[in-house]
Motif scaffolding. Sequence first.
Motif, PDB file in Angstrom:
ATOM      1  N   GLY A  51      69.643 -62.351 -67.833  1.00 61.53           N
ATOM      2  CA  GLY A  51      68.981 -61.911 -69.063  1.00 61.53           C
ATOM      3  C   GLY A  51      67.798 -61.022 -68.734  1.00 61.53           C
ATOM      4  N   ARG A  52      66.620 -61.335 -69.294  1.00 62.61           N
ATOM      5  CA  ARG A  52      65.419 -60.534 -69.007  1.00 62.61           C
ATOM      6  C   ARG A  52      65.005 -60.633 -67.537  1.00 62.61           C
ATOM      7  NH1 ARG A  52      61.448 -58.405 -70.791  1.00 62.61           N
ATOM      8  NH2 ARG A  52      60.009 -59.776 -69.697  1.00 62.61           N
ATOM      9  N   GLY A  53      65.374 -61.734 -66.898  1.00 60.20           N
ATOM     10  CA  GLY A  53      65.037 -61.896 -65.484  1.00 60.20           C
ATOM     11  C   GLY A  53      63.777 -62.702 -65.251  1.00 60.20           C
ATOM     12  N   ASP A  54      63.320 -63.400 -66.271  1.00 58.04           N
ATOM     13  CA  ASP A  54      62.026 -64.086 -66.161  1.00 58.04           C
ATOM     14  C   ASP A  54      62.025 -65.297 -65.234  1.00 58.04           C
ATOM     15  OD1 ASP A  54      60.762 -62.257 -67.761  1.00 58.04           O
ATOM     16  OD2 ASP A  54      61.153 -63.375 -69.608  1.00 58.04           O
ATOM     17  N   SER A  55      63.195 -65.788 -64.825  1.00 56.38           N
ATOM     18  CA  SER A  55      63.185 -66.929 -63.892  1.00 56.38           C
ATOM     19  C   SER A  55      62.561 -66.539 -62.559  1.00 56.38           C
ATOM     20  CB  SER A  55      64.598 -67.493 -63.673  1.00 56.38           C
ATOM     21  OG  SER A  55      65.286 -66.782 -62.660  1.00 56.38           O
ATOM     22  N   GLY A  70      68.916 -60.777 -59.549  1.00 53.81           N
ATOM     23  CA  GLY A  70      69.513 -61.032 -60.857  1.00 53.81           C
ATOM     24  C   GLY A  70      70.891 -60.396 -60.943  1.00 53.81           C
ATOM     25  N   VAL A  71      71.797 -61.088 -61.658  1.00 51.09           N
ATOM     26  CA  VAL A  71      73.154 -60.570 -61.851  1.00 51.09           C
ATOM     27  C   VAL A  71      73.448 -60.595 -63.348  1.00 51.09           C
ATOM     28  CG1 VAL A  71      75.598 -60.980 -61.389  1.00 51.09           C
ATOM     29  CG2 VAL A  71      73.928 -61.356 -59.587  1.00 51.09           C
ATOM     30  N   ARG A  81      64.076 -56.887 -66.987  1.00 45.30           N
ATOM     31  CA  ARG A  81      62.801 -56.230 -66.697  1.00 45.30           C
ATOM     32  C   ARG A  81      62.926 -55.341 -65.456  1.00 45.30           C
ATOM     33  NH1 ARG A  81      59.294 -61.680 -65.281  1.00 45.30           N
ATOM     34  NH2 ARG A  81      58.467 -60.674 -63.420  1.00 45.30           N
ATOM     35  N   PRO A  82      62.150 -54.278 -65.380  1.00 43.96           N
ATOM     36  CA  PRO A  82      62.363 -53.275 -64.324  1.00 43.96           C
ATOM     37  C   PRO A  82      61.832 -53.666 -62.941  1.00 43.96           C
ATOM     38  CG  PRO A  82      60.615 -52.585 -65.827  1.00 43.96           C
ATOM     39  CD  PRO A  82      61.153 -53.851 -66.372  1.00 43.96           C
TER      40      PRO A  82
END
Length: 240
Positions: A51-55, A70-71, A81-82
């Motif tokens: 998703g957004r990659g916040d983990s 991230g996948v 997120r970039p």
Amino acid sequence: MSDRRLPGADLRTLLRPALPTRSSAQALAEHFIPALLAPRPGATVVDLGCGRGDSVDAFRAVDPSVRWIGVEVGDSEYETRPDVELRIFDGVSLPFEDASVDLVFSKQVLEHVERPHALVADVARVLRPGGIFTGSTSHLEPYHGRSTLNLTPYGMLRLLDVSGLELETIMPGIDGPTLFLRRLLRGPKFFDRYWARRSPFNTGVDAVARLTGWDAEDRNALKLLFCGQYSFVARRPAQG
Ligand SMILES: C[S@@+](CC[C@H](N)C(=O)[O-])C[C@H]1O[C@@H](n2cnc3c(N)ncnc32)[C@H](O)[C@@H]1O
């Protein structure tokens, strides 16, 4: 003292020994991160369906040297997120070598996947022997955000088993009745608190358990029987 007439006693039998025996706390997928990273400094971590990659923040807070990747699928509704490493794939064949990943984390993704058996088999392929597959998914959760399926806790056990992974721990998350009501009322903010704090049905189970003497395994089995979501930890066996 276990009550053999407990609703959910059948599930309790099937899920042993993965049911916690000391606590029946509600858990989010991130709950397991500190204990799983402790023996794996500098681990290669894949967030499957990031998703957004916040983990990435939760992993780096525990170990700044972690390698987080991230996948995502190409048609995700989420924009990652970039500032993180991201790989796009076809939803089944993970873009990693065999036995090259220490930990695959996947929070609330399996219920959106079209071919979960093929995908989890590929998770097993990319994990090193002794590697971990952890996260959360939905059991009694109404349709949301292109969700395609719900997995019972036993369905999860079987899915892992046929993929060559061993379920180590399963913990209840927010309860199903609370998610039904939230959906019916079109998601008022009031309900958001119940992801992080004990939700109403789970509170009721604990209250009844104090009167009946149900132990932690009993409470976990009953909460899992009616859970909206649950968290899990599975392992690729060190041999094989
Ligand atoms: C509910 S979101 C969860 C996002 C993120 N894990 C989080 O907790 O914020 C579900 C995610 O699963 C992704 N997804 C759907 N099918 C997938 C598949 N086959 N493989 C990996 N991710 C998938 C979606 O694109 C979406 O980003």
